[in-house]
Design a protein around this motif. Structure first.
Motif, short mmCIF file in Angstrom:
data_model
loop_
_atom_site.label_atom_id
_atom_site.label_comp_id
_atom_site.label_asym_id
_atom_site.label_seq_id
_atom_site.Cartn_x
_atom_site.Cartn_y
_atom_site.Cartn_z
N PRO A 49 5.47 8.88 -3.52
CA PRO A 49 6.48 8.18 -2.57
C PRO A 49 7.84 8.31 -3.41
O PRO A 49 7.77 8.48 -4.39
N ALA B 34 -4.15 4.86 -3.64
CA ALA B 34 -3.46 5.55 -2.81
C ALA B 34 -4.11 6.94 -2.48
O ALA B 34 -4.45 7.13 -1.30
N ARG C 80 -7.52 6.14 -0.88
CA ARG C 80 -7.33 5.86 0.48
C ARG C 80 -6.97 6.96 1.50
O ARG C 80 -7.03 6.88 2.49
N HIS C 81 -6.28 8.19 1.01
CA HIS C 81 -5.84 9.25 1.46
C HIS C 81 -6.99 9.93 2.21
O HIS C 81 -8.16 10.29 1.77
N GLU C 82 -6.82 10.51 3.45
CA GLU C 82 -7.48 11.34 3.98
C GLU C 82 -8.16 12.69 3.21
O GLU C 82 -9.35 13.01 3.32
N ALA D 282 0.94 -1.08 0.11
CA ALA D 282 -0.14 -0.14 0.10
C ALA D 282 0.89 1.19 -0.21
O ALA D 282 1.43 1.53 1.06
N TYR D 283 0.96 1.92 -1.11
CA TYR D 283 1.62 3.12 -1.28
C TYR D 283 0.90 4.21 -0.57
O TYR D 283 -0.49 4.27 -0.53
N GLN D 284 1.56 5.34 -0.13
CA GLN D 284 1.10 6.36 0.56
C GLN D 284 1.56 7.62 0.06
O GLN D 284 2.84 7.73 -0.43
N LEU D 285 0.73 8.57 -0.18
CA LEU D 285 0.78 9.90 -0.80
C LEU D 285 0.87 10.94 0.46
O LEU D 285 0.19 10.67 1.54
N THR D 286 1.62 12.10 0.36
CA THR D 286 1.80 12.89 1.30
C THR D 286 1.17 14.33 1.08
O THR D 286 1.49 15.00 0.12
N HIS D 287 0.34 14.81 1.79
CA HIS D 287 -0.37 16.12 1.53
C HIS D 287 0.58 17.22 1.44
O HIS D 287 1.50 17.28 2.75
#
Length: 173
Positions: A39, A51, A54-56, A2-7
């Motif tokens: 990422p 991703a 899934r992000h907030e 599961a890859y994550q992105l950063t706001h």
């Protein structure tokens, strides 16, 4: 994996802040732009779209409620209706046309607003490697009050050179 992105940042362009020549109301038209950092080793676009979903920051009803970390809505849709498959790969020209047609209805935007749109939208769109358009969901995917937007246009731009994914929503409410 599961890859994550950063706001990273966001911009909001409210058409109500500008005076339009001629008839027609633009009081409840706006563009919301959210930038997310990719990422270090970015995956393929399908995984990036997953991703994002899934992000907030994706849990935003765009109707005044803002981002709801545990929310179940995204724009006019139930979050559960959104998958990478509902995003259509489109060209820069098609997306620019959709946005220009929406922004210029019923007439051309004032110069100050056009400059903000160019800076936050057109220039960033031109730099994107890939453009996706949320399409084909239909009213069956609307949440309980999902019909509040007159128009709802959503694009996702992937700019690998800048290491950024951009979520853009242009809507009337």
């Amino acid at each position: 994996m599961a890859y994550q992105l950063t706001h990273e940042a966001e911009a909001f362009i409210n058409f109500r802040d500008h005076t339009f020549p001629g008839p027609g109301s633009h009081g409840f038209r706006w563009v919301d732009v959210k930038h997310l950092r990719l990422p270090a080793e970015p995956p393929g676009d399908r995984e990036l779209l997953a991703a994002l979903i899934r992000h907030e920051q994706f849990r935003d009803d765009y109707a005044g409620g803002g981002v709801q970390p545990d929310g179940t809505r995204h724009g006019p849709y139930w979050l559960s209706a959104l998958t990478p498959d509902v995003y259509e790969a489109v060209g820069h020209e098609k997306s620019a046309h959709i946005l220009a047609e929406w922004a210029n209805r019923p007439g051309p935007v004032p110069a100050e607003l056009a400059a903000a749109l160019r800076r936050e939208v057109s220039d960033r769109l031109a730099a994107a490697d890939q453009v996706y358009y949320l399409s084909g969901l239909g009213e069956e995917a609307f949440h309980d009050w999902g019909g509040v937007h007159g128009d709802f246009h959503e694009f996702v731009w992937v700019d690998r050179a800048a290491g950024r994914l951009t979520l853009l929503v242009a809507a009337d409410d």
